[in-house]
Design an enzyme around this catalytic site. Structure first.
Site, mmCIF file in Angstrom:
data_model
loop_
_atom_site.group_PDB
_atom_site.id
_atom_site.type_symbol
_atom_site.label_atom_id
_atom_site.label_comp_id
_atom_site.label_asym_id
_atom_site.label_seq_id
_atom_site.Cartn_x
_atom_site.Cartn_y
_atom_site.Cartn_z
ATOM 1 N N LYS B 257 0.828 -1.203 0.000
ATOM 2 C CA LYS B 257 0.000 0.000 0.000
ATOM 3 C C LYS B 257 0.865 1.257 0.000
ATOM 4 O O LYS B 257 1.920 1.288 0.649
ATOM 5 C CB LYS B 257 -0.898 0.023 1.236
ATOM 6 C CG LYS B 257 -1.948 -1.081 1.259
ATOM 7 C CD LYS B 257 -3.108 -0.792 0.332
ATOM 8 C CE LYS B 257 -4.140 -1.918 0.325
ATOM 9 N NZ LYS B 257 -4.849 -2.063 1.585
ATOM 10 N N GLN B 317 -1.077 -12.715 10.494
ATOM 11 C CA GLN B 317 -1.472 -12.655 9.096
ATOM 12 C C GLN B 317 -0.168 -12.517 8.327
ATOM 13 O O GLN B 317 0.879 -12.290 8.918
ATOM 14 C CB GLN B 317 -2.358 -11.439 8.860
ATOM 15 C CG GLN B 317 -1.661 -10.155 9.294
ATOM 16 C CD GLN B 317 -2.634 -9.007 9.491
ATOM 17 O OE1 GLN B 317 -3.824 -9.199 9.646
ATOM 18 N NE2 GLN B 317 -2.113 -7.804 9.486
ATOM 19 N N ASP B 352 -2.935 -7.306 -0.184
ATOM 20 C CA ASP B 352 -1.603 -7.319 0.446
ATOM 21 C C ASP B 352 -1.558 -8.227 1.672
ATOM 22 O O ASP B 352 -0.514 -8.380 2.286
ATOM 23 C CB ASP B 352 -1.172 -5.900 0.823
ATOM 24 C CG ASP B 352 -2.164 -5.202 1.747
ATOM 25 O OD1 ASP B 352 -3.379 -5.525 1.682
ATOM 26 O OD2 ASP B 352 -1.742 -4.339 2.536
ATOM 27 N N ASP B 387 -2.913 -7.947 17.422
ATOM 28 C CA ASP B 387 -3.670 -7.241 16.396
ATOM 29 C C ASP B 387 -4.924 -8.043 16.030
ATOM 30 O O ASP B 387 -4.837 -9.245 15.740
ATOM 31 C CB ASP B 387 -2.750 -7.099 15.171
ATOM 32 C CG ASP B 387 -3.310 -6.162 14.130
ATOM 33 O OD1 ASP B 387 -3.365 -4.941 14.408
ATOM 34 O OD2 ASP B 387 -3.697 -6.649 13.048
ATOM 35 N N ASN B 388 -6.060 -7.385 16.059
ATOM 36 C CA ASN B 388 -7.319 -8.010 15.622
ATOM 37 C C ASN B 388 -7.520 -9.444 16.118
ATOM 38 O O ASN B 388 -7.750 -10.352 15.320
ATOM 39 C CB ASN B 388 -7.373 -8.035 14.085
ATOM 40 C CG ASN B 388 -7.789 -6.695 13.516
ATOM 41 O OD1 ASN B 388 -8.436 -5.888 14.202
ATOM 42 N ND2 ASN B 388 -7.437 -6.442 12.274
ATOM 43 N N GLU B 416 -6.438 -6.196 20.817
ATOM 44 C CA GLU B 416 -6.896 -5.042 20.045
ATOM 45 C C GLU B 416 -8.152 -5.451 19.284
ATOM 46 O O GLU B 416 -8.117 -5.715 18.099
ATOM 47 C CB GLU B 416 -5.792 -4.565 19.084
ATOM 48 C CG GLU B 416 -6.118 -3.259 18.386
ATOM 49 C CD GLU B 416 -6.262 -3.375 16.868
ATOM 50 O OE1 GLU B 416 -6.428 -2.332 16.231
ATOM 51 O OE2 GLU B 416 -6.226 -4.502 16.316
ATOM 52 N N LYS B 526 1.078 4.537 9.287
ATOM 53 C CA LYS B 526 0.990 3.131 8.899
ATOM 54 C C LYS B 526 1.605 2.912 7.514
ATOM 55 O O LYS B 526 2.073 1.814 7.204
ATOM 56 C CB LYS B 526 -0.479 2.671 8.884
ATOM 57 C CG LYS B 526 -1.095 2.617 10.268
ATOM 58 C CD LYS B 526 -2.460 1.957 10.263
ATOM 59 C CE LYS B 526 -3.492 2.895 9.642
ATOM 60 N NZ LYS B 526 -4.868 2.340 9.728
#
Lengths: 660, 660
Positions: B257, B317, B352, B387-388, B416, B526
């Site tokens: 990104k 991920q 991505d 994360d998540n 999170e 980010k």
């Protein structure tokens, strides 16, 4: 310490209901009650889950029922089931990956966006072939055919999907799920008892007053079971289903109380029926003035013929003259001076009553109570109204009720405990099928809204409330000073807001004069025989009898009123205008919904005009509704916001049936 | 079905706390946290009970602690205990007949009323002799002596009792109870973790931005662990205790990104750190531009020297370039066309990112994550910010956290998860020591009162909230449009209302410009390296650095602020003036109470004058209190009702310390 964590399943199920204290006690239900079963369940990410109820009936049949999503954002899944068998129902919740609907959702979104069109068809084909592998017969072939169609050439992916959906693909897939990642909740139990455990209309009278007459010398001749039989018609005609009798046993003479709870009784004073026992006998004996055991049996039979059940009082205490005092002194507390302890709330003394000591000989006393209860059960009594259960150990009741219900599951125990919530709730969990509650002291709109919701929702799994408008112990200031409208208002709410209501005789005659400074009737029937002129009352236009009769008739005609948990309160702009509804869905009422909406002015001294704001969804309605006032017969067309005028001096309430 | 009822004890104990889901999970606590233990317990009738906590420390020592009666009418019994050992504490509640106090109460009432005077003395004598039988040594003799005194002749019963009480009879009797009818609750567990699990001040920065410089050609030279070491001083001087780093692993190049989340990255765009993995390595590897493993170790060590712990990101991920994609393709989802499924929320694609498939090879993937986590633990990392987590299975986390904590109980996992409450709460129960929460979106007084109470009371047993004022993902409209006062208000509340707060770098510089239409900063770090002029900022008077420094200093000086469950909200007449306090009793703070009262104007655009109404009992105070404003140093004398004026443009808050 080792690991103290419960292992979480692949698809978490974090809560199920109905549930009492994490499964420590069964949830209560009664035959015909509509119960909401549900769970909180969810999974990671975006994929969809399906949640099912595995419901096993007392007979042992297990059904799988798909739950629907509940309130948004809360991951709730619910369904409503009408319980139609007595006994213990058990249930588990099953949650699993809903591959078909996950695929379908993605396919529809992607086809709409023209993304990955052939790929999602290919994925659909693979999925349907996997479903088919798990299936037999016609469905197997149909799934295989749909799989081929999804990837067939000649038409666009969107056309292929649309064709399959129209041909019933979703129903077929839902019927044959893979239940991948299935997770089961712990099992829970719902105890379904008979209807009267949770729903009914109760009346109370003192048999000694029924048919009592005043003799020429001014004395009173006691009524008895033979004269009281005649009063059953009056009770039946008003539509009551249960008749509760204060204790019918011999009454102690030592320290007998006189009129208005005075300490010294005259020679003709009959005494309080709760001072149980004299030389004639105790809890297993009929008061000779009321008749013989045969008379009582005949009375029970006559009542039953009129579809009235008799509820007997179970007051575990003794007068000093009770046979137990001599036969089993260990059931009482011996004081340091060798005397038997009478009841007291120091420095107050209640010398006419010896309380039971439950710890000296628990097994012996338990056996005796079981014997007494079993005897009266053999006489046809199936309901016991337990006097002050909160002054006896909770574990005693749990054991007694379990033991009695093991042999006689139809027997109902009603707890007369007016005390703090922890005890009242514990008695419900201990097994009491029904409980008196604080309804009598909730008279203003706001407190009624709060309390009725607590009863119908928060505590309904373990506490079944009886809404009594009065008792020999309770004549609230609302009734003392609210005039006749107050009686009408209270009967209307009691008969329609809960599922069980009760009335003690004299209420229908507006008896409202209290013993000064007390919250009970003057010249209380607890200490005197009351001679009432029922013939004159029935001729008079000025009683509450027609209203009570109407209320019980409406209860019979409208099954929504017999449910407890379906209460929904609505808003009105007036601080005294209470609004609530009860809805029974068509599927639980033979195909036709039954919906009652009650609007009542809780101020007995005023005329109120206001706007009522309805939650139409709770009425099973949308937009306009046609309603009929079941009190006046008037018809209205109502909507979300409605003008009402309620004049407490003429008619303080609307009881509206939603017609469509 | 058999009996599904739990057997109720002789003295019912219907509820104990702290408790999570009926004991399915331990209640959370942290070292130094004050926990309210309690029970609902009661008995039949009027006799008194005593209730005790049997508390067993992780080392195995059991104490009996007498509970005090809680709120009137609720049969609650409570005590507050400061937990001072790490590990599992277990507890049971014991309830028993309090014969001594029952007798004492009756005796006092009866002597007052001149009823049964000698008899109650005799009963007292019998009771004390029974207590003595159960006792040894000095107490036995003392009880026997008191027994004799109660029935001695020569003085009146009232004089004898009064003499005995003055001589310490009650203390003696309380020390030697019979515990007749003792009933025990089920055991429950409280897991006490280290302080930072529940209480701390966190900072977040991107190491690549720290020490980054702009080169003459307009490009940016990345910072790295060596340059970031210098920034640790800044973090330390503001008083932060934990520094959280976004992922520090190699970043994928496929579909990388560009700035502002654009789909195409330029050759110099560094990519999102959450797109983890390329040919240089994956989750077990340091991004080469950030330095070597040695550099990271040195960075962790330098931080620790400043009493700062490093929290590492754990984002399960992979970028399409991650080594796992080739080595373990079974950890990803293969689509029907053979490709690996990238992340999507149809029709949106996130090419991505490859999400993990947790069901193909659960053991293999679990082992790999455990290996990765264990590696970084060996580097000195003791905190993982996950994360998540809500897009991964809850049972995976429960297993991972249990396994990691078995060997390394000091390791903290922060969830999170910004999602629905069922999932957020389940992650806490699964073992996450700490959780991000919805604090960022609770900005008005009413919503703060409701949410802060939920966090401090309703969910505190299983959900430890981190109150972040901003993150790289969160720049709320309140901060976008509230101006500098909004930043001051949010930091003040975050640092004082919860127990853990967090801030992402740039907040102290009032960075408030959002990417249009988004709730995050424009030119987000980010996707880009941010060059900030910290030297200029530190020289400027116009940053939030002094306030942040003050807030963290106040947290260190006032241990009441480090507690979560002691929050009490108070009333003000103004709809925007929020009032809350935190009180730590003297017995839990080395003999000196610590009490902080915060009054804050939540409207960043106004001056507010109002009256603040205090619950003085919650402040451990009565009548007048002397308070010092810890922001301005001003001193006030306050009472139950107090005038305040808060000008958000100058100073929107009082942080008052109660001095006496």
């Amino acid at each position: 310490m080792g690991n103290v964590n419960k292992v979480i399943g692949r698809i978490p199920i974090s809560k199920v209901w109905p549930e009492v204290d994490g499964g420590d006690f069964p949830a209560k239900a009664f035959l015909g009650e509509v119960i909401t079963f549900g769970a909180t369940s969810f999974r990671e990410g975006h994929d969809l889950i399906a949640v099912e109820l595995l419901l096993t009936s007392p007979k042992g049949d297990t059904r799988r029922i798909r739950l629907a999503e509940g309130r948004p954002g809360l991951d709730e899944w619910t369904t409503q089931i009408l319980l139609d068998q007595l006994g213990n129902w058990s249930f588990q919740v099953s949650a699993w990956e809903d591959e078909y609907h996950t695929w379908l959702h993605n396919a529809e979104v992607k086809l709409q966006a023209s993304v990955d069109e052939e790929l999602v068809m290919l994925e659909g084909e693979r999925l349907l072939r996997r479903l088919a592998e798990n299936t037999k017969g016609k469905d197997k072939k149909a799934l295989t055919d749909f799989a081929s169609q999804l990837v067939a050439s000649g038409t666009s992916p969107a056309q292929r999907l649309s064709t399959a959906l129209q041909a019933g693909l979703t129903e077929l897939a839902d019927r044959n799920p893979l239940r991948n990642l299935e997770t089961l909740s712990d099992p829970r139990t719902v105890l379904c008892e008979r209807r009267l455990a949770g729903s009914g209309a109760w009346y109370e009278f003192f048999p000694r007053s029924e048919g009592a007459t005043r003799t020429k010398d001014g004395n009173i001749r006691s009524g008895n079971f033979k004269t009281a039989v005649k009063s059953l018609d009056r009770v039946s005609q008003m539509g009551f289903e249960v008749l509760y009798l204060p204790p019918i046993h011999p009454i102690g003479t030592s320290h007998r109380k006189g009129p208005n709870n005075t300490l010294i009784a005259g020679p003709n004073d009959p005494g309080s029926p709760w001072a149980i026992g004299n030389t004639a006998g105790g809890h297993d004996t009929i008061h000779p003035e009321l008749g013989t055991e045969a008379d009582f049996k005949a009375f029970v039979k006559a009542a039953n013929k009129l579809n009235i059940e008799i509820a007997m009082d179970l007051a575990l205490q003794a007068s000093p003259d009770h046979p137990w005092v001599k036969s089993n002194p260990q059931w009482f507390t011996q004081r340091a001076d060798g005397s038997i302890a009478y009841a007291e709330n120091p420095p107050k003394k209640y010398q006419d009553i010896y309380p039971i000591n439950f710890d000296n000989d628990p097994q012996g006393f338990f056996d005796e109570v079981l014997r007494v209860v079993t005897k009266w059960i053999s006489f046809g009594v199936k309901i016991f109204r337990v006097d002050n259960p909160h002054t006896k150990p909770v574990d005693f009741w749990q054991r007694l009720i379990a033991e009695v219900n093991r042999a006689n599951p139809e027997v109902i125990f009603l707890a007369e405990a007016f005390t703090r919530p922890a005890m009242m709730h514990a008695l419900g969990k201990a097994g009491f099928q029904q409980s008196y509650c604080y309804f009598s002291w909730r008279n203003r709109k706001d407190e009624l809204v709060e309390y009725l919701n607590e009863l119908a929702h928060e505590s309904a799994n373990f506490f079944r409330p009886a809404l009594w408008v009065n008792t020999p112990d309770i004549l609230t200031s609302y009734l003392q000073f609210g005039g006749k409208p107050a009686f009408k208002i209270r009967a209307t709410i009691a008969a329609t807001a809960g599922a069980t209501w009760g009335m003690y005789s004299g209420f229908e005659l507006y008896e409202s004069v209290a013993r000064p400074g007390a919250e009970e009737n003057i010249d209380s029937e607890k200490f005197e025989i009351r001679v009432r002129d029922w013939d004159a009352a029935l001729k008079s236009q000025d009683t509450l009898i027609p209203r009570v009769t109407l209320l019980n008739k409406l209860r019979k005609e409208n099954p929504a009123l017999g449910q407890l948990r379906n209460l929904v309160t609505h808003y009105s702009d007036d601080p005294e205008v209470l609004v609530y509804s009860k809805h029974l869905a068509a599927e639980h009422n033979g195909g036709k919904a039954n919906t009652i909406l009650v609007v009542v002015n809780t101020d007995p001294h005023s005329v109120r005009e206001t706007t009522v704001h309805l939650n139409l969804q709770a009425l099973g309605a949308q937009g306009e509704i046609k309603v009929t006032d079941l009190i006046t017969g008037q018809k209205f067309v109502w909507g979300e916001h409605n003008y009402v005028r309620l004049d407490s001096f003429t008619e303080p309430a609307h009881i509206l049936r939603v017609e469509s």
